[in-house]
Design an enzyme around this catalytic site. Structure first.
Site, mmCIF file in Angstrom:
data_model
loop_
_atom_site.group_PDB
_atom_site.id
_atom_site.type_symbol
_atom_site.label_atom_id
_atom_site.label_comp_id
_atom_site.label_asym_id
_atom_site.label_seq_id
_atom_site.Cartn_x
_atom_site.Cartn_y
_atom_site.Cartn_z
ATOM 1 N N LYS A 43 1.029 -1.288 -0.190
ATOM 2 C CA LYS A 43 0.012 0.192 0.240
ATOM 3 C C LYS A 43 0.799 1.268 -0.417
ATOM 4 O O LYS A 43 1.001 1.932 -0.824
ATOM 5 C CB LYS A 43 -1.275 0.555 0.586
ATOM 6 C CG LYS A 43 -1.882 -1.502 1.697
ATOM 7 C CD LYS A 43 -2.674 -1.626 2.475
ATOM 8 C CE LYS A 43 -1.657 -1.415 4.095
ATOM 9 N NZ LYS A 43 -1.511 -2.383 3.978
ATOM 10 N N ARG B 150 -9.547 0.097 8.655
ATOM 11 C CA ARG B 150 -10.048 -0.518 9.088
ATOM 12 C C ARG B 150 -10.498 -1.678 10.302
ATOM 13 O O ARG B 150 -10.277 -2.968 10.164
ATOM 14 C CB ARG B 150 -8.041 -1.325 9.828
ATOM 15 C CG ARG B 150 -6.468 -1.032 9.509
ATOM 16 C CD ARG B 150 -5.363 -1.275 10.341
ATOM 17 N NE ARG B 150 -4.601 -1.633 10.106
ATOM 18 C CZ ARG B 150 -3.605 -1.035 9.299
ATOM 19 N NH1 ARG B 150 -3.323 0.134 9.298
ATOM 20 N NH2 ARG B 150 -2.385 -1.934 9.168
ATOM 21 N N ARG C 43 11.356 -5.022 4.902
ATOM 22 C CA ARG C 43 11.223 -4.527 4.317
ATOM 23 C C ARG C 43 12.192 -3.499 5.435
ATOM 24 O O ARG C 43 12.418 -3.364 6.631
ATOM 25 C CB ARG C 43 10.323 -4.218 5.126
ATOM 26 C CG ARG C 43 9.799 -2.465 5.370
ATOM 27 C CD ARG C 43 7.872 -1.880 4.803
ATOM 28 N NE ARG C 43 7.486 -2.350 6.142
ATOM 29 C CZ ARG C 43 5.796 -2.748 6.106
ATOM 30 N NH1 ARG C 43 5.318 -2.019 5.393
ATOM 31 N NH2 ARG C 43 5.928 -3.116 7.325
ATOM 32 N N ARG D 17 11.175 -2.046 10.839
ATOM 33 C CA ARG D 17 9.983 -0.685 11.892
ATOM 34 C C ARG D 17 10.271 -2.144 13.221
ATOM 35 O O ARG D 17 10.842 -3.403 12.801
ATOM 36 C CB ARG D 17 8.870 -0.949 11.254
ATOM 37 C CG ARG D 17 8.562 0.112 10.253
ATOM 38 C CD ARG D 17 7.269 0.238 9.128
ATOM 39 N NE ARG D 17 6.000 -0.570 10.311
ATOM 40 C CZ ARG D 17 4.747 -0.452 10.003
ATOM 41 N NH1 ARG D 17 5.019 -0.385 8.231
ATOM 42 N NH2 ARG D 17 4.279 -0.838 9.831
ATOM 43 N N ARG E 108 -0.939 -9.360 13.186
ATOM 44 C CA ARG E 108 -2.147 -7.422 12.431
ATOM 45 C C ARG E 108 -2.384 -8.654 11.003
ATOM 46 O O ARG E 108 -3.316 -8.529 10.609
ATOM 47 C CB ARG E 108 -0.138 -7.260 11.449
ATOM 48 C CG ARG E 108 0.298 -6.344 12.714
ATOM 49 C CD ARG E 108 1.820 -6.009 12.324
ATOM 50 N NE ARG E 108 2.558 -5.447 11.527
ATOM 51 C CZ ARG E 108 3.342 -5.242 10.752
ATOM 52 N NH1 ARG E 108 4.087 -5.895 11.248
ATOM 53 N NH2 ARG E 108 3.208 -4.043 9.781
HETATM 54 P P1 ADP Z 1 2.552 -2.350 3.166
HETATM 55 O O1 ADP Z 1 1.778 -0.529 3.176
HETATM 56 O O2 ADP Z 1 1.156 -2.491 2.828
HETATM 57 O O3 ADP Z 1 2.949 -2.663 4.454
HETATM 58 P P2 ADP Z 1 4.830 -1.977 1.955
HETATM 59 O O4 ADP Z 1 4.373 -1.027 0.515
HETATM 60 O O5 ADP Z 1 5.936 -1.180 2.733
HETATM 61 O O6 ADP Z 1 3.610 -2.751 2.099
HETATM 62 O O7 ADP Z 1 5.849 -3.201 1.157
HETATM 63 C C1 ADP Z 1 6.063 -3.878 1.671
HETATM 64 C C2 ADP Z 1 7.444 -4.476 1.471
HETATM 65 O O8 ADP Z 1 7.562 -5.098 0.208
HETATM 66 C C3 ADP Z 1 8.743 -3.511 1.572
HETATM 67 O O9 ADP Z 1 10.263 -3.919 1.274
HETATM 68 C C4 ADP Z 1 8.599 -2.652 -0.666
HETATM 69 O O10 ADP Z 1 9.460 -2.217 -1.096
HETATM 70 C C5 ADP Z 1 8.099 -4.294 -1.074
HETATM 71 N N1 ADP Z 1 7.304 -4.319 -2.187
HETATM 72 C C6 ADP Z 1 6.641 -3.848 -1.964
HETATM 73 N N2 ADP Z 1 5.574 -4.149 -3.404
HETATM 74 C C7 ADP Z 1 6.509 -5.130 -3.687
HETATM 75 C C8 ADP Z 1 5.743 -5.950 -4.860
HETATM 76 N N3 ADP Z 1 4.884 -5.602 -5.424
HETATM 77 N N4 ADP Z 1 7.206 -6.969 -4.547
HETATM 78 C C9 ADP Z 1 7.791 -7.658 -4.211
HETATM 79 N N5 ADP Z 1 8.203 -6.307 -2.880
HETATM 80 C C10 ADP Z 1 7.022 -5.684 -2.618
HETATM 81 P P1 AMP Z 2 0.519 0.106 9.574
HETATM 82 O O1 AMP Z 2 1.660 1.258 9.337
HETATM 83 O O2 AMP Z 2 -0.171 0.160 8.106
HETATM 84 O O3 AMP Z 2 1.389 -1.440 9.059
HETATM 85 O O4 AMP Z 2 0.059 0.812 10.957
HETATM 86 C C1 AMP Z 2 0.966 0.199 11.787
HETATM 87 C C2 AMP Z 2 0.009 -0.325 13.460
HETATM 88 O O5 AMP Z 2 -0.406 1.134 13.250
HETATM 89 C C3 AMP Z 2 -0.876 -1.199 13.139
HETATM 90 O O6 AMP Z 2 -0.503 -2.511 13.029
HETATM 91 C C4 AMP Z 2 -1.841 -0.563 13.632
HETATM 92 O O7 AMP Z 2 -0.912 -1.386 15.462
HETATM 93 C C5 AMP Z 2 -1.886 0.756 13.627
HETATM 94 N N1 AMP Z 2 -2.862 1.554 13.185
HETATM 95 C C6 AMP Z 2 -2.228 1.548 11.711
HETATM 96 N N2 AMP Z 2 -4.007 2.136 11.156
HETATM 97 C C7 AMP Z 2 -4.155 1.643 11.845
HETATM 98 C C8 AMP Z 2 -5.793 1.908 11.950
HETATM 99 N N3 AMP Z 2 -6.332 2.393 10.964
HETATM 100 N N4 AMP Z 2 -6.944 1.130 12.108
HETATM 101 C C9 AMP Z 2 -6.301 0.624 13.748
HETATM 102 N N5 AMP Z 2 -4.587 0.831 14.097
HETATM 103 C C10 AMP Z 2 -4.035 1.080 13.120
#
Ligand code: ADP
Ligand code: AMP
Length: 219
Positions: free
Chosen positions: A13, A88, A127, A162, A173
């Protein structure tokens, strides 16, 4: 245009939101980023959410709805919003719909990034991000072009992982995703807003599919 990016942790995302911002000029609203900011600033909210986030549980609806509501109020000079990681829960989805209808700004598309669970652990564990500008990378799938130098801001050897990107927290999660968030797929399908994308594909191909959907809005 206002869109929601929906998908489990690690679906891509945040990665796709950056491309959309660059190409369509919308504002990315990531509740995860807002909560991490609150945590780092040592604010009262930050203290409350810190442990919850570390475990991988969801923060209460009231907290995230307040955060989103004030961001929407203070950000009017944009071509639209990309909601990343929000809503969410069904309660958050209803709250968002109310907040936006007051402003006469409907959601145009909900883009579901669909992946298999087995790729998520690899994506989450690999990541990392730049400590200065926040750009997100992956050790194998999306590393910096020059080792140890951020592509975006040029910062040298200053990256972080992270604290919630570990196997235990991912399990929690994912459980929250299936229990609380995945019902939103049906919710937005019924509202005829849902577009599902194969997010197992490589990053650029995923973006191309999103771009096709977003461009169709202008037709
Ligand atoms: P989210 O925001 O949904 O938690 P991220 O955008 O942070 O996910 O992506 C999670 C990890 O996967 C990051 O390290 C990113 O570089 C990698 N990633 C994102 N999209 C892809 C993809 N289509 N294929 C492989 N790796 C990806
Ligand atoms: P994310 O960066 O989206 O992976 O979110 C990291 C963490 O923040 C999640 O695991 C939750 O603990 C909290 N969080 C983020 N967005 C929300 C949401 N919309 N509702 C509840 N918790 C959230």
């Amino acid at each position: 245009m206002n869109i929601i990016l929906l998908g489990p942790p690690g679906a891509g995302k945040g990665t796709q939101a950056k491309f959309i911002v660059d190409n369509f000029g919308m504002l990315q609203l990531s509740t995860g980023d807002m909560l991490r900011e609150a945590k780092n600033s040592g604010s009262e909210i930050g203290k409350v959410v810190s442990e919850v986030m570390q475990r991988g549980d969801l923060v209460t609806d009231d907290i995230v709805i307040d955060l989103i509501s004030s961001k929407i109020d203070t950000s009017s000079n944009h071509t639209g919003f990309i909601f990343d990681g929000f809503p969410r829960t069904l309660n958050q989805a209803d709250a968002l719909s109310k907040l936006l209808s007051i402003k006469n700004k409907p959601i145009n598309y909900v883009i579901e990034l669909r992946v298999n669970d087995d790729v998520l652990i690899e994506r989450i564990i690999g990541r990392y991000s730049c400590n200065k500008c926040g750009e997100v990378y992956h050790e194998k799938n999306n590393p910096t072009k020059i080792p140890l130098i951020c592509d975006v801001c040029g910062e040298k050897d200053n990256f972080m992982k992270r604290p919630d990107d570990n196997e235990n927290s991912l399990k929690t999660r994912l459980m929250s995703y299936y229990k609380d968030t995945s019902p939103l797929i049906g919710y937005y399908h019924v509202k005829k807003l849902l577009k599902t994308i194969n997010a197992l594909d490589e990053i650029n191909n995923v973006y191309r599919n999103i771009e096709t959907i977003l461009k169709s809005w202008y037709l």
